[in-house]
Design an enzyme around this catalytic site. Structure first.
Site, PDB file in Angstrom:
ATOM      1  N   GLU A 190       0.917  -1.278   0.127  1.00 18.15           N
ATOM      2  CA  GLU A 190       0.078  -0.015  -0.157  1.00 18.15           C
ATOM      3  C   GLU A 190       0.758   1.245  -0.088  1.00 18.15           C
ATOM      4  OE1 GLU A 190      -3.281   0.151  -0.469  1.00 18.15           O
ATOM      5  OE2 GLU A 190      -3.478  -1.987  -0.598  1.00 18.15           O
ATOM      6  N   TYR A 246      -7.515   5.231   4.750  1.00 14.65           N
ATOM      7  CA  TYR A 246      -7.631   4.235   3.661  1.00 14.65           C
ATOM      8  C   TYR A 246      -6.615   3.052   3.764  1.00 14.65           C
ATOM      9  CZ  TYR A 246      -6.094   1.899  -0.566  1.00 14.65           C
ATOM     10  OH  TYR A 246      -5.741   1.141  -1.459  1.00 14.65           O
ATOM     11  N   ASP A 306     -10.000   4.612  -1.772  1.00 13.31           N
ATOM     12  CA  ASP A 306      -8.896   5.595  -2.540  1.00 13.31           C
ATOM     13  C   ASP A 306      -9.866   6.283  -3.741  1.00 13.31           C
ATOM     14  OD1 ASP A 306      -9.424   3.836  -4.255  1.00 13.31           O
ATOM     15  OD2 ASP A 306      -7.113   3.072  -4.340  1.00 13.31           O
TER      16      ASP A 306
END
Ligand code: SF4
Length: 327
Positions: free
Chosen positions: A45, A128, A146
């Site tokens: 991520e 997120y 996102d």
């Protein structure tokens, strides 16, 4: 309007089933898709937040080969971590990753927090990322929102990517997550937003959501109205303006920003790159200029980088000398 009321007339079960079925056949095969290790998921991520998937996937493999466990990242020097982060931009993200690793190892017994609130308390982990890790690594039914997911859900549920406010969008995202396979759901929405529900040219014909998507419905109605108007105009031999279509709002261009090479961000990146190329613990003189930035600008950038922990300054040196942090 709350998230649940946004979904009041929406076939939630059908959209879940159709998106998961699409993901099973059309989802991208990526090297980090098979893991539920929260450390490896977090690294993916962090890398993919600012990096295209074509560069991000091999970068994730390289980084996790260099630092395969949270313990190995915690034990490394910040300089080593920054060197491994080369080309991925936003160097603070690399330092935050290492701060997370050291907190997990030194304070949490090597175990990541297993809920959103605990994950959000880690350095650099926002709403997120916390939800992406929670759903993928821990199987929690929480919606990671996102820009891609915002676009898919906004269009499908409300007819436009920009209609739903942040809180409402989060509520919708949370309400849609299936309790079974929340990890696959998170991956599926990311893939759908990246490859099908694209910002400028959504591929509605290839989308599993099309039959229930409000954006696609509005577009079809507008196209139908266009055709009817054209036929009427042809009948009357007069021209008419086409009916308005639902479109995503265009991004502003030509906004007058200075060239990137003249920005402090460019200068900071070049300074860190020079230090990456230097021998491990050696000091490097940086008298300036660098590019169009004079010695004073270089000194200012160095001070800012040092304050953020991205470089160490030799306190006695003039002109300034710096190195990547060794501890
Ligand atoms: S049908 Fe079109 S607009 Fe709707 S979610 Fe799919 S690609 Fe996006």
């Amino acid at each position: 309007m709350t998230g649940s009321s946004s979904l009041a007339d929406f076939p939630v079960g059908a959209i879940r089933a159709d998106i998961l079925a699409w993901y099973d056949t059309e989802g991208r095969t990526l090297p980090f898709r098979g893991t539920t290790d929260p450390y490896l998921v977090l690294v993916s991520e962090a890398i993919l937040q600012q990096t295209q998937i074509s560069r991000g996937a091999p970068a994730w493999e390289a980084f996790t080969t260099r630092f395969p466990t949270v313990e190995s990242l915690a034990a490394a020097s910040p300089a080593d971590v920054l060197r491994a982060w080369r080309g991925l931009g936003y160097n603070r993200r690399a330092l935050n990753l290492q701060r997370v690793a050291r907190i997990v190892v030194d304070e949490l017994g090597g175990v990541f927090p297993g809920d959103v609130a605990g994950l959000e308390r880690l350095p650099g982990v926002g709403p997120y990322t916390a939800r992406a890790v929670a759903s993928i690594a821990f199987g929690l039914p929480v919606g990671a929102v996102d820009t891609n997911v915002r676009r898919v859900l906004g269009r499908a549920i409300a007819g436009d990517a920009d209609v739903l406010g942040a809180a409402e969008l989060q509520a919708v995202a949370d309400a849609l997550v299936p309790t079974r396979r929340p990890d696959a759901w998170t991956h599926a929405l990311m893939d759908l937003g990246s490859t099908v529900c694209r910002p400028r040219a959504p591929r509605c014909d290839a989308c599993p959501v099309r039959r229930m998507c409000r954006f696609a419905g509005l577009a079809a109605a507008a196209a139908s109205a266009d055709r009817a108007a054209t036929r009427a105009a042809e009948d009357r031999s007069v021209s008419r303006a086409p009916a308005p279509r639902p479109v995503s709002r265009p991004r502003a261009v030509g906004d007058g920003r200075i060239p990137f090479e003249r920005s402090s961000r460019w200068l900071r990146g070049r300074i860190v790159d020079r230090l990456r190329d230097a021998p491990a613990t050696a000091w490097t003189e940086l008298p300036g200029p660098i590019g169009t930035h004079d010695a004073r600008a270089v000194a200012t950038a160095l001070s800012a980088l040092a304050a953020e922990g991205l470089v160490e300054l030799d306190p006695a040196a003039d002109p300034p000398r710096a190195r990547l942090p060794v501890a």
